[in-house]
Design a protein around this motif. Structure first.
Motif, mmCIF file in Angstrom:
data_model
loop_
_atom_site.group_PDB
_atom_site.id
_atom_site.type_symbol
_atom_site.label_atom_id
_atom_site.label_comp_id
_atom_site.label_asym_id
_atom_site.label_seq_id
_atom_site.Cartn_x
_atom_site.Cartn_y
_atom_site.Cartn_z
ATOM 1 N N SER A 1 15.413 5.738 10.347
ATOM 2 C CA SER A 1 15.012 5.137 11.613
ATOM 3 C C SER A 1 15.064 3.620 11.519
ATOM 4 C CB SER A 1 13.597 5.594 11.979
ATOM 5 O OG SER A 1 13.165 4.936 13.149
ATOM 6 N N ASP A 2 15.500 2.999 12.603
ATOM 7 C CA ASP A 2 15.503 1.542 12.685
ATOM 8 C C ASP A 2 14.151 1.005 13.120
ATOM 9 O OD1 ASP A 2 18.155 1.433 11.940
ATOM 10 O OD2 ASP A 2 18.894 1.541 14.008
ATOM 11 N N GLU A 3 13.256 1.889 13.544
ATOM 12 C CA GLU A 3 11.954 1.458 14.014
ATOM 13 C C GLU A 3 11.069 1.077 12.828
ATOM 14 O OE1 GLU A 3 11.120 1.120 17.171
ATOM 15 O OE2 GLU A 3 13.094 1.825 17.824
ATOM 16 N N PRO A 4 10.242 0.033 12.974
ATOM 17 C CA PRO A 4 9.341 -0.350 11.885
ATOM 18 C C PRO A 4 8.195 0.646 11.743
ATOM 19 C CG PRO A 4 8.897 -1.676 13.831
ATOM 20 C CD PRO A 4 10.120 -0.855 14.148
ATOM 21 N N ARG A 5 7.602 0.673 10.577
ATOM 22 C CA ARG A 5 6.435 1.526 10.360
ATOM 23 C C ARG A 5 5.235 0.874 11.017
ATOM 24 N NH1 ARG A 5 8.835 2.654 5.004
ATOM 25 N NH2 ARG A 5 7.932 0.681 4.264
ATOM 26 N N ILE A 6 4.404 1.691 11.665
ATOM 27 C CA ILE A 6 3.216 1.162 12.346
ATOM 28 C C ILE A 6 1.997 1.988 11.941
ATOM 29 C CG2 ILE A 6 4.589 0.340 14.301
ATOM 30 C CD1 ILE A 6 3.479 2.660 15.948
ATOM 31 N N ASN A 7 0.850 1.336 11.918
ATOM 32 C CA ASN A 7 -0.451 1.957 11.692
ATOM 33 C C ASN A 7 -0.468 2.862 10.456
ATOM 34 O OD1 ASN A 7 -1.398 0.595 13.978
ATOM 35 N ND2 ASN A 7 -0.746 2.248 15.335
ATOM 36 N N VAL B 1 -3.317 -11.821 2.075
ATOM 37 C CA VAL B 1 -3.105 -10.492 1.506
ATOM 38 C C VAL B 1 -4.431 -9.735 1.514
ATOM 39 C CG1 VAL B 1 -2.370 -9.194 -0.516
ATOM 40 C CG2 VAL B 1 -1.230 -11.349 0.060
ATOM 41 N N ILE B 2 -4.449 -8.613 2.219
ATOM 42 C CA ILE B 2 -5.650 -7.794 2.303
ATOM 43 C C ILE B 2 -5.252 -6.324 2.157
ATOM 44 C CG2 ILE B 2 -6.853 -9.446 3.793
ATOM 45 C CD1 ILE B 2 -6.246 -7.612 6.156
ATOM 46 N N ALA B 3 -6.251 -5.489 1.933
ATOM 47 C CA ALA B 3 -6.013 -4.057 1.817
ATOM 48 C C ALA B 3 -5.500 -3.500 3.145
ATOM 49 C CB ALA B 3 -7.281 -3.334 1.391
ATOM 50 N N THR B 4 -4.595 -2.551 3.070
ATOM 51 C CA THR B 4 -4.027 -1.967 4.286
ATOM 52 C C THR B 4 -5.100 -1.297 5.132
ATOM 53 O OG1 THR B 4 -1.942 -1.596 3.108
ATOM 54 C CG2 THR B 4 -2.256 -0.401 5.159
ATOM 55 N N SER B 5 -6.072 -0.678 4.480
ATOM 56 C CA SER B 5 -7.158 -0.022 5.221
ATOM 57 C C SER B 5 -7.959 -1.039 6.027
ATOM 58 C CB SER B 5 -8.073 0.730 4.257
ATOM 59 O OG SER B 5 -8.607 -0.161 3.281
ATOM 60 N N VAL B 6 -8.186 -2.224 5.434
ATOM 61 C CA VAL B 6 -8.904 -3.277 6.163
ATOM 62 C C VAL B 6 -8.073 -3.766 7.340
ATOM 63 C CG1 VAL B 6 -9.902 -5.581 5.981
ATOM 64 C CG2 VAL B 6 -10.145 -3.962 4.080
ATOM 65 N N ALA B 7 -6.767 -3.923 7.135
ATOM 66 C CA ALA B 7 -5.881 -4.361 8.212
ATOM 67 C C ALA B 7 -5.865 -3.350 9.349
ATOM 68 C CB ALA B 7 -4.468 -4.579 7.666
ATOM 69 N N LEU B 8 -5.903 -2.061 9.012
ATOM 70 C CA LEU B 8 -5.930 -1.019 10.045
ATOM 71 C C LEU B 8 -7.223 -1.079 10.850
ATOM 72 C CD1 LEU B 8 -4.368 1.988 8.084
ATOM 73 C CD2 LEU B 8 -3.381 0.822 10.061
ATOM 74 N N GLU C 1 4.619 -3.187 10.500
ATOM 75 C CA GLU C 1 5.259 -3.721 9.306
ATOM 76 C C GLU C 1 6.531 -4.457 9.722
ATOM 77 O OE1 GLU C 1 5.708 -1.773 4.954
ATOM 78 O OE2 GLU C 1 7.033 -0.925 6.473
ATOM 79 N N VAL C 2 6.536 -5.785 9.570
ATOM 80 C CA VAL C 2 7.661 -6.589 10.045
ATOM 81 C C VAL C 2 8.599 -6.999 8.917
ATOM 82 C CG1 VAL C 2 6.429 -7.462 12.060
ATOM 83 C CG2 VAL C 2 6.251 -8.685 9.895
ATOM 84 N N ALA C 3 8.146 -6.966 7.678
ATOM 85 C CA ALA C 3 8.984 -7.309 6.523
ATOM 86 C C ALA C 3 8.679 -6.327 5.393
ATOM 87 C CB ALA C 3 8.750 -8.748 6.087
ATOM 88 N N ALA D 1 2.815 -7.475 7.472
ATOM 89 C CA ALA D 1 2.456 -6.708 8.665
ATOM 90 C C ALA D 1 1.818 -7.650 9.679
ATOM 91 C CB ALA D 1 1.509 -5.569 8.324
ATOM 92 N N LYS D 2 1.952 -7.291 10.945
ATOM 93 C CA LYS D 2 1.443 -8.150 12.020
ATOM 94 C C LYS D 2 0.649 -7.333 13.025
ATOM 95 C CE LYS D 2 2.951 -11.701 15.307
ATOM 96 N NZ LYS D 2 4.085 -12.445 15.885
#
Length: 241
Positions: free
Chosen positions: A6-12, A32-39, A51-53, A61-62
């Motif tokens: 898929s060309d779509e970025p990964r989200i959530n 840089v933070i934990a992915t769980s905190v970012a969610l 996920e942009v890069a 991620a943005k």
């Protein structure tokens, strides 16, 4: 079985890494933070973690509204397709011994093509001894180029190819977008049609009002006469008494 990429970025929850470099919704660098905190931050802000890069270490991620982002991207892509220029190459052919009227007609066609944003390939077809004396065809093409210099320029100088002399003209302006022109003409036709309908309706209403006025005028004298006759009859009755 093949693998679908898929060309779509990964989200959530699709983001599986343990840490991400987070960018805030206004482009600010969170770090840089934990992915769980970012969610959790994304949920609190009613946004998506995108996920942009993915190839960065750690991935970037943005926080954005992904639905709104996809909608805006679709609008931009549609506008880009609408505004892209797709120049075509039109071709005009004529003989060396062309009369002035036909030459003016051909010149008009070339001017119209160039003003529309299309290139024009002009071909002079030589016959018999004309092949050994192509200078007349070159002069004719140069004359044509001078007549249409307001709309285009010579892209390829006149050259002989077998029995033909060929020159290519390029437009000075950009390609006129056909859909926009058709839409403009459609709006203009719609406005003219509505104006005609309004004029017919106004004329009909005026005719009805005039007819009503004439009918009223024809009834009024009759009513007046009836009143006079009634008054006269009353006077006669009083006289008899």
């Amino acid at each position: 079985m093949g693998v679908i990429i898929s060309d779509e970025p990964r989200i959530n929850d699709e983001i599986r890494v343990s840490q991400v470099r987070l960018i805030g919704p206004k482009g600010e660098q969170v770090g840089v933070i934990a992915t769980s905190v970012a969610l959790n931050l994304a949920k609190e802000a009613n946004l998506d973690l995108v996920e942009v890069a993915p190839n960065a270490k750690p991935p970037v991620a943005k926080l954005i509204d992904y639905g709104k982002f996809k909608y805006n991207e679709k609008i931009k892509a549609r506008e880009a397709r609408r505004n892209q220029s797709t120049a075509e190459i039109k071709e005009i052919r004529f003989r060396l011994k062309i009369d002035d009227h036909d030459f003016e007609v051909k010149t008009g066609h070339v001017s119209r093509f160039l003003s529309g944003g299309d290139k024009v390939k002009v071909t002079i077809m030589l016959r018999g001894r004309e092949i050994s004396r192509p200078i007349g065809g070159v002069e004719l093409l140069q004359r044509l180029a001078e007549n249409v210099e307001e709309f285009g320029t010579i892209e390829s100088q006149p050259k002989q190819e077998g029995r033909n002399i060929i020159m290519t003209l390029a437009p000075k302006g950009k390609k006129v977008h056909t859909q926009s022109e058709q839409r403009r003409r459609g709006d203009q036709s719609r406005a003219e049609r509505q104006a005609r309908q309004a004029a017919r309706l106004a004329a009909k209403q005026e005719a009805q009002a005039q007819a009503a006025a004439e009918a009223k005028a024809s009834i009024s004298p009759t009513t007046s006469d009836m009143k006079k006759q009634t008054s006269k009859e009353g006077s006669n009755a009083e006289d008899e008494k």
